[in-house]
Design a protein around this motif. Structure first.
Motif, mmCIF file in Angstrom:
data_model
loop_
_atom_site.group_PDB
_atom_site.id
_atom_site.type_symbol
_atom_site.label_atom_id
_atom_site.label_comp_id
_atom_site.label_asym_id
_atom_site.label_seq_id
_atom_site.Cartn_x
_atom_site.Cartn_y
_atom_site.Cartn_z
ATOM 1 N N ASN A 78 25.898 -39.842 -9.188
ATOM 2 C CA ASN A 78 24.793 -40.409 -9.645
ATOM 3 C C ASN A 78 23.956 -40.026 -10.697
ATOM 4 O OD1 ASN A 78 23.223 -43.166 -9.818
ATOM 5 N ND2 ASN A 78 22.535 -43.146 -7.333
ATOM 6 N N ASP A 79 23.241 -40.107 -11.107
ATOM 7 C CA ASP A 79 22.233 -40.190 -12.684
ATOM 8 C C ASP A 79 21.380 -39.495 -11.886
ATOM 9 O OD1 ASP A 79 20.653 -39.881 -14.804
ATOM 10 O OD2 ASP A 79 21.659 -41.661 -15.794
ATOM 11 N N PRO A 80 21.006 -38.507 -12.751
ATOM 12 C CA PRO A 80 19.961 -37.299 -11.520
ATOM 13 C C PRO A 80 18.205 -37.359 -12.260
ATOM 14 C CG PRO A 80 21.335 -36.297 -13.211
ATOM 15 C CD PRO A 80 22.018 -37.492 -13.386
ATOM 16 N N ILE A 81 18.773 -38.754 -12.855
ATOM 17 C CA ILE A 81 17.082 -39.906 -12.919
ATOM 18 C C ILE A 81 16.937 -40.152 -11.558
ATOM 19 C CG2 ILE A 81 17.212 -39.621 -15.396
ATOM 20 C CD1 ILE A 81 17.729 -42.842 -15.583
ATOM 21 N N THR A 82 17.764 -40.374 -10.864
ATOM 22 C CA THR A 82 17.290 -41.483 -9.464
ATOM 23 C C THR A 82 16.744 -40.308 -8.761
ATOM 24 O OG1 THR A 82 19.629 -41.721 -9.314
ATOM 25 C CG2 THR A 82 19.249 -43.043 -10.387
ATOM 26 N N TYR A 83 17.671 -39.537 -8.448
ATOM 27 C CA TYR A 83 17.512 -37.920 -7.505
ATOM 28 C C TYR A 83 16.154 -37.335 -7.549
ATOM 29 C CZ TYR A 83 19.811 -34.482 -4.376
ATOM 30 O OH TYR A 83 20.355 -33.246 -3.783
ATOM 31 N N GLU A 84 15.348 -37.600 -6.064
ATOM 32 C CA GLU A 84 14.291 -37.467 -5.383
ATOM 33 C C GLU A 84 14.094 -35.700 -5.648
ATOM 34 O OE1 GLU A 84 13.301 -40.896 -3.341
ATOM 35 O OE2 GLU A 84 13.828 -39.231 -2.376
ATOM 36 N N GLY A 85 15.399 -34.785 -4.985
ATOM 37 C CA GLY A 85 15.064 -33.691 -4.875
ATOM 38 C C GLY A 85 14.311 -32.798 -3.829
ATOM 39 N N ARG A 86 14.631 -33.476 -2.970
ATOM 40 C CA ARG A 86 13.422 -33.348 -1.532
ATOM 41 C C ARG A 86 14.611 -33.273 -0.724
ATOM 42 N NH1 ARG A 86 11.064 -37.139 0.960
ATOM 43 N NH2 ARG A 86 9.466 -36.403 1.418
ATOM 44 N N TYR A 87 15.195 -31.678 0.247
ATOM 45 C CA TYR A 87 15.885 -31.833 0.774
ATOM 46 C C TYR A 87 14.719 -31.250 2.335
ATOM 47 C CZ TYR A 87 19.950 -29.869 3.321
ATOM 48 O OH TYR A 87 21.232 -29.994 4.476
ATOM 49 N N VAL A 88 15.333 -32.028 3.248
ATOM 50 C CA VAL A 88 14.127 -32.686 4.619
ATOM 51 C C VAL A 88 14.632 -32.047 5.929
ATOM 52 C CG1 VAL A 88 12.960 -33.988 5.432
ATOM 53 C CG2 VAL A 88 13.409 -34.618 3.176
ATOM 54 N N LEU A 89 14.030 -31.378 6.608
ATOM 55 C CA LEU A 89 14.478 -30.997 7.886
ATOM 56 C C LEU A 89 13.069 -31.958 8.834
ATOM 57 C CD1 LEU A 89 14.881 -27.836 5.648
ATOM 58 C CD2 LEU A 89 16.124 -27.789 8.084
ATOM 59 N N TYR A 90 13.611 -32.476 9.389
ATOM 60 C CA TYR A 90 12.280 -33.122 9.908
ATOM 61 C C TYR A 90 12.759 -32.713 11.943
ATOM 62 C CZ TYR A 90 9.579 -37.013 12.156
ATOM 63 O OH TYR A 90 8.758 -37.835 13.030
ATOM 64 N N ALA A 91 11.794 -32.594 13.215
ATOM 65 C CA ALA A 91 12.294 -32.598 14.087
ATOM 66 C C ALA A 91 11.593 -33.641 15.061
ATOM 67 C CB ALA A 91 11.843 -31.588 14.224
ATOM 68 N N PRO A 92 11.522 -34.987 15.399
ATOM 69 C CA PRO A 92 10.782 -35.950 16.002
ATOM 70 C C PRO A 92 10.175 -35.360 17.042
ATOM 71 C CG PRO A 92 13.322 -36.517 15.778
ATOM 72 C CD PRO A 92 12.464 -35.683 15.353
ATOM 73 N N ARG A 93 8.941 -35.674 17.243
ATOM 74 C CA ARG A 93 8.412 -35.484 19.302
ATOM 75 C C ARG A 93 8.177 -36.849 20.063
ATOM 76 N NH1 ARG A 93 4.627 -30.289 16.465
ATOM 77 N NH2 ARG A 93 6.329 -28.712 16.790
ATOM 78 N N ASP A 94 8.223 -38.393 19.335
ATOM 79 C CA ASP A 94 7.460 -39.442 19.640
ATOM 80 C C ASP A 94 8.860 -39.613 19.652
ATOM 81 O OD1 ASP A 94 8.219 -39.199 16.932
ATOM 82 O OD2 ASP A 94 6.628 -40.726 16.671
ATOM 83 N N GLY A 95 10.264 -39.496 19.559
ATOM 84 C CA GLY A 95 11.468 -39.630 20.085
ATOM 85 C C GLY A 95 12.937 -39.766 18.957
#
Length: 346
Positions: A114-131
């Motif tokens: 893609n074009d870098p100006i669209t890229y958020e630059g966030r790498y997310v690790l998420y463990a939900p505790r409600d489902g």
């Protein structure tokens, strides 16, 4: 060369708490300001948010992610309609892009173009505790994912095909998130992809812990499943949905195909997509088709690789360790692109 950074976000808790947490992280980030500048005002006015309809759809597919939207709304002190428009993954004008995927029985390798100006630059690790299952992957539109892996060993990546003949429905990044949070196997993911409303035409590549891999071709009107280990930016079955110009998609497809016989292991497969001399990695950043990241996922041992830019060794994440409570001790993933623009997080 442009130096780029992706920030690592780690969180364990309810979806509402995660929404609040992300709002705090984003309060002073340029991401939302930059994205608002990119929106075409005439287009955004057509996005008339029917809160009741969209809430009902979320409550059917994932009431938990609806709670995350509520948390984001409260954290930003915005209305739920604004939160749906900004983060809901139901309305979003996806620009033309590249992207290539190569799968084996025990891995998925994916170039996100893609074009870098669209890229958020966030790498997310998420463990939900409600489902929902714990997940990791790069974010898109904050709540969505460009690709990723979940705790059950299901990996997903998607490739753009066409935005013509679109309809009301979820966009790719939210669909990717829903698949990862709600599905443990390829069969479960196929069932969800057949049921969920699709706004645009995309392929969804899937591999799970059993070694099964498939490509799901999805448009606003039809969903078909095919076997296959290579996927670029065209349909093989729903051909009426393809763009008129498919030259580069077909070229990358055949480049990957002809190099498959040289692949002995996952790292070989990774190099086919990440090495700049192999014919798959793209530097067409100004045309919305430059390779921003190469991601790799191994369902059996729950490892994730990520590299920003080409000819780079991957940053490796042991998701199993993270699931057992051991946080990553790094805050950023760094890379460089032969591009004019950087990511919108800086």
């Amino acid at each position: 060369m442009k130096q780029v950074v992706s920030d690592i976000v780690q969180f364990r808790g309810s979806h509402y708490e995660f929404g609040i947490h992300q709002a705090k992280l984003l309060q002073h980030s340029p991401i939302l300001t930059a994205r608002k500048r990119q929106w075409d005002k005439r287009t955004s006015r057509h996005f008339i948010v029917n809160e009741g309809k969209i809430k009902a759809i979320f409550e059917h597919f994932s009431p938990e992610i609806w709670e995350e939207l509520m948390g984001l709304a409260d954290g930003f002190d915005m209305s739920i309609k604004e939160a749906i428009r900004e983060f809901g993954g139901y309305y979003f004008e996806y620009g033309k892009s590249g992207c290539s995927i190569l799968m084996g029985n025990d891995y998925m390798i994916r170039n996100y173009d893609n074009d870098p100006i669209t890229y958020e630059g966030r790498y997310v690790l998420y463990a939900p505790r409600d489902g929902g299952y714990a997940t990791l992957g790069p974010s898109m539109q904050i709540t969505g994912r460009t690709d990723g892996l979940n705790e059950k060993g299901l990996a997903v990546g998607y490739n753009f095909v066409n935005r013509l003949r679109s309809d009301d429905g979820f966009v790719c990044n939210m669909i990717g998130r829903l698949v990862l949070e709600k599905c443990a196997t390829v069969d479960e993911a196929i069932k969800l992809l057949e049921e969920i409303p699709h706004r645009h035409s995309f392929t969804y590549s899937l591999v799970d812990i059993t070694g099964r891999n498939v490509v799901v071709e999805a448009s606003a009107t039809e969903v078909l499943v095919r076997d296959g280990t290579v996927c670029t930016n065209h349909f093989e079955n729903l051909t009426k949905e393809n763009r008129f110009r498919m030259d580069d998609s077909l070229r990358r497809y055949h480049e990957i195909e002809k190099q498959q016989s040289t692949i002995g292991n996952m790292y070989d497969a990774y190099k086919v997509l990440n090495d700049t001399d192999k014919g798959v990695f793209s530097k067409k950043y100004g045309a919305w088709a430059g390779t921003i990241h190469t991601a790799a996922y191994t369902p059996i041992n729950l490892h994730a690789w990520i590299a920003l830019g080409g000819d780079r060794k991957p940053f490796i994440i042991d998701f199993n360790k993270w699931l057992n409570g051991i946080n990553l001790n790094v805050k950023q993933i760094k890379g460089e692109l032969e591009a004019t623009n950087g990511f919108i997080n800086r």
